[in-house]
Design an enzyme around this catalytic site. Structure first.
Site, PDB file in Angstrom:
ATOM      1  N   LYS A 171     -11.549  -4.422  -2.179  1.00 18.14           N
ATOM      2  CA  LYS A 171     -12.145  -3.194  -2.670  1.00 18.14           C
ATOM      3  C   LYS A 171     -11.702  -2.018  -3.573  1.00 18.14           C
ATOM      4  O   LYS A 171     -11.651  -1.569  -3.774  1.00 18.14           O
ATOM      5  CB  LYS A 171     -12.374  -2.717  -1.046  1.00 18.14           C
ATOM      6  CG  LYS A 171     -13.324  -3.802  -0.645  1.00 18.14           C
ATOM      7  CD  LYS A 171     -14.056  -3.166   0.841  1.00 18.14           C
ATOM      8  CE  LYS A 171     -14.230  -4.362   1.620  1.00 18.14           C
ATOM      9  NZ  LYS A 171     -13.392  -3.520   2.840  1.00 18.14           N
ATOM     10  N   LYS A 212       0.894  -1.213   0.547  1.00 16.51           N
ATOM     11  CA  LYS A 212       0.104  -0.157  -0.342  1.00 16.51           C
ATOM     12  C   LYS A 212       0.940   0.959   0.327  1.00 16.51           C
ATOM     13  O   LYS A 212       0.295   1.697  -0.665  1.00 16.51           O
ATOM     14  CB  LYS A 212      -0.754  -0.108   0.946  1.00 16.51           C
ATOM     15  CG  LYS A 212      -2.602  -1.097   1.132  1.00 16.51           C
ATOM     16  CD  LYS A 212      -3.291  -0.685   1.704  1.00 16.51           C
ATOM     17  CE  LYS A 212      -4.205  -1.737   1.321  1.00 16.51           C
ATOM     18  NZ  LYS A 212      -6.068  -1.849   1.904  1.00 16.51           N
ATOM     19  N   LYS A 259      -5.296 -11.021  -5.530  1.00 18.20           N
ATOM     20  CA  LYS A 259      -6.832 -11.456  -4.566  1.00 18.20           C
ATOM     21  C   LYS A 259      -7.861  -9.921  -5.190  1.00 18.20           C
ATOM     22  O   LYS A 259      -7.740  -9.198  -5.323  1.00 18.20           O
ATOM     23  CB  LYS A 259      -6.365 -10.383  -3.219  1.00 18.20           C
ATOM     24  CG  LYS A 259      -7.194 -10.428  -2.219  1.00 18.20           C
ATOM     25  CD  LYS A 259      -6.688 -10.290  -0.934  1.00 18.20           C
ATOM     26  CE  LYS A 259      -6.299  -8.870  -0.700  1.00 18.20           C
ATOM     27  NZ  LYS A 259      -7.590  -8.615  -0.189  1.00 18.20           N
TER      28      LYS A 259
HETATM   29  N1  AQP Z   1     -10.158 -11.656  -1.797  1.00 22.13           N
HETATM   30  C1  AQP Z   1     -10.123 -12.151  -0.576  1.00 22.13           C
HETATM   31  N2  AQP Z   1     -10.674 -13.413  -0.272  1.00 22.13           N
HETATM   32  C2  AQP Z   1     -10.324 -14.258   1.023  1.00 22.13           C
HETATM   33  N3  AQP Z   1     -10.602 -13.210   2.119  1.00 22.13           N
HETATM   34  C3  AQP Z   1     -10.543 -12.211   1.874  1.00 22.13           C
HETATM   35  N4  AQP Z   1     -10.738 -10.633   2.625  1.00 22.13           N
HETATM   36  C4  AQP Z   1     -10.416  -9.546   2.164  1.00 22.13           C
HETATM   37  N5  AQP Z   1     -10.038 -10.001   0.752  1.00 22.13           N
HETATM   38  C5  AQP Z   1     -10.136 -11.166   1.115  1.00 22.13           C
HETATM   39  C6  AQP Z   1     -10.848 -10.764   4.445  1.00 22.13           C
HETATM   40  O1  AQP Z   1     -12.580 -10.025   4.283  1.00 22.13           O
HETATM   41  C7  AQP Z   1     -12.237  -9.481   6.137  1.00 22.13           C
HETATM   42  C8  AQP Z   1     -12.382  -8.676   5.680  1.00 22.13           C
HETATM   43  O2  AQP Z   1     -11.433  -7.613   5.170  1.00 22.13           O
HETATM   44  P1  AQP Z   1     -11.458  -5.959   5.204  1.00 22.13           P
HETATM   45  O3  AQP Z   1     -12.440  -4.752   4.869  1.00 22.13           O
HETATM   46  O4  AQP Z   1     -10.256  -5.912   6.356  1.00 22.13           O
HETATM   47  O5  AQP Z   1     -10.393  -5.475   4.103  1.00 22.13           O
HETATM   48  P2  AQP Z   1      -9.377  -5.973   3.678  1.00 22.13           P
HETATM   49  O6  AQP Z   1      -8.279  -7.225   4.293  1.00 22.13           O
HETATM   50  O7  AQP Z   1      -8.473  -4.821   3.121  1.00 22.13           O
HETATM   51  O8  AQP Z   1      -9.418  -6.751   1.967  1.00 22.13           O
HETATM   52  P3  AQP Z   1      -9.966  -5.875   0.864  1.00 22.13           P
HETATM   53  O9  AQP Z   1     -11.716  -6.282   1.572  1.00 22.13           O
HETATM   54  O10 AQP Z   1     -10.434  -6.830  -0.688  1.00 22.13           O
HETATM   55  O11 AQP Z   1      -9.123  -4.183   0.232  1.00 22.13           O
HETATM   56  P4  AQP Z   1      -8.359  -4.086   0.177  1.00 22.13           P
HETATM   57  O12 AQP Z   1      -8.123  -2.958  -1.261  1.00 22.13           O
HETATM   58  O13 AQP Z   1      -7.440  -2.754   1.605  1.00 22.13           O
HETATM   59  O14 AQP Z   1      -6.789  -5.099  -0.560  1.00 22.13           O
HETATM   60  C9  AQP Z   1     -10.738  -9.712   6.162  1.00 22.13           C
HETATM   61  O15 AQP Z   1     -10.810 -11.035   6.896  1.00 22.13           O
HETATM   62  C10 AQP Z   1      -9.956  -9.683   5.340  1.00 22.13           C
HETATM   63  O16 AQP Z   1      -9.106 -12.004   5.280  1.00 22.13           O
END
Ligand code: AQP
Length: 323
Positions: free
Chosen positions: A194, A110, A191
């Site tokens: 969001k 990031k 992956k």
């Molecule tokens: N692709 C994924 N497959 C399985 N689990 C996932 N998680 C996120 N992406 C996947 C899990 O969802 C939970 C909540 O995530 P978060 O809201 O903390 O966001 P994050 O982990 O940063 O992932 P995002 O939502 O996709 O955002 P960004 O864009 O920042 O990467 C967590 O338990 C996460 O592991």
């Protein structure tokens, strides 16, 4: 057993968030004491829009409830309403090695994208450790991307216990056997995230969009519907999604689509998703008309979380000589 986990109110929840994390929460609340948070203080570690954040916090609450989190069984609350999270994060920062923070993959990735990353992004895993340890959680269900942060939480808990005396359980990670890393529909090597909306299939997606996104998903040049992560990451990802939403083992799906081409496999997956995601869409629409109820759930959740948080902090302050 006490469980803690959170989701960031950073936009629409995708099926990766659901399969990797939220679906585990729903099962765990039947057998464990569960505490789930909308971790808004994490969401502000990257550039954001304040008006959108407050809407996203409400939407995240709706999402938790529409996905099956039962406020009678689980505590659901907004992280920033409980001031002890930030207080404990500061105290834990005094036992967290800086080198460990700099090594975190999420920080490295990031901060590269941001050019001028702030200290909050580097300290993110300390706040996450404080979220978990504040409630003395013994296990944390997350997706694979959060495994490294969980390992750091374990390091921090051990460091605190050895410096100030046994205080925190060392929490273990709970990962789904399959579905702990759902890949982007437009790039199966990345992956579903969001921050990359073009690869996301959202939990509340409308049928037309589901059809369009699934049919356009990236696969490989072969013809066989077969699970092979190395050679067929796209088809393997779609098979995983199909299997988790239908409850059918991947082997059974491979057999079912033995003589089908990718297009008819995708068509069938889209139909499955339209049916599987319908209850989420319906529940969300209903909850959007019950704003007072949703806000009351968060208020009650914060009240219950506060009792545990205050008690841990009294103990921590006393052990650290701050009382
Ligand atoms: N692709 C994924 N497959 C399985 N689990 C996932 N998680 C996120 N992406 C996947 C899990 O969802 C939970 C909540 O995530 P978060 O809201 O903390 O966001 P994050 O982990 O940063 O992932 P995002 O939502 O996709 O955002 P960004 O864009 O920042 O990467 C967590 O338990 C996460 O592991």
């Amino acid at each position: 057993m006490r469980i803690f986990s959170g989701i960031q109110p950073t936009g629409q929840i995708h099926i990766g968030n659901y399969l990797g994390a939220i679906s585990q929460f729903v099962q765990l609340q039947e057998k464990a004491e569960c505490i789930f948070s909308i971790v808004d203080l994490h969401a502000i570690t990257v550039p954001y829009n304040p008006q959108e954040l407050s809407k996203n916090i409400f939407d995240a609450a709706v999402c938790y409830l529409a996905s099956g989190i039962d406020p009678e069984k689980s505590i659901l609350f907004v992280q920033s309403w409980i001031k002890e999270h930030t207080e404990l994060a500061w105290l834990l920062s005094t036992v967290t090695p800086t080198g460990d923070l700099l090594r975190m993959t999420q920080y490295k990735e990031k901060s590269k994208q941001l050019r001028d990353a702030k200290a909050g992004l580097l300290n993110y895993p300390i706040l996450m450790a404080s979220d978990i340890l504040l409630y003395k959680a013994e296990a944390v269900p997350v997706g694979q991307d959060q495994k490294q942060h969980l390992e750091l939480t374990r390091t921090v808990a051990k460091a605190f216990n050895s410096r100030f005396g046994e205080t925190f359980p060392v929490p273990r990670v709970i990962l789904r056997e399959s579905g702990d890393k759902i890949m982007a529909l437009n790039n199966p090597k990345k992956k579903m995230s969001k921050t990359a909306p073009s690869g996301c299939l959202y939990l509340f997606e409308e049928p037309e969009a589901i059809k369009k996104k699934v049919m356009a998903s990236v696969t490989d040049s072969g013809k066989k519907v077969k699970y092979d992560l190395e050679k067929k990451p796209g088809i393997s990802n779609l098979l995983t999604i199909y299997s988790l939403f239908s409850g059918k083992p991947i082997k059974e799906l491979e057999k079912k689509f033995k003589n089908s081409n990718y297009s008819s496999f995708k068509k069938s997956l889209a139909e499955q998703l339209i049916v599987s995601l319908e209850p989420f869409r319906r529940k969300k629409k209903e909850l959007l008309t019950r704003e007072v109820y949703v806000r009351e759930v968060l208020r009650q959740g914060a009240k219950r979380a506060k009792v545990i948080a205050a008690s841990t902090m009294a103990e921590v302050r006393q052990k650290m000589g701050l009382a």
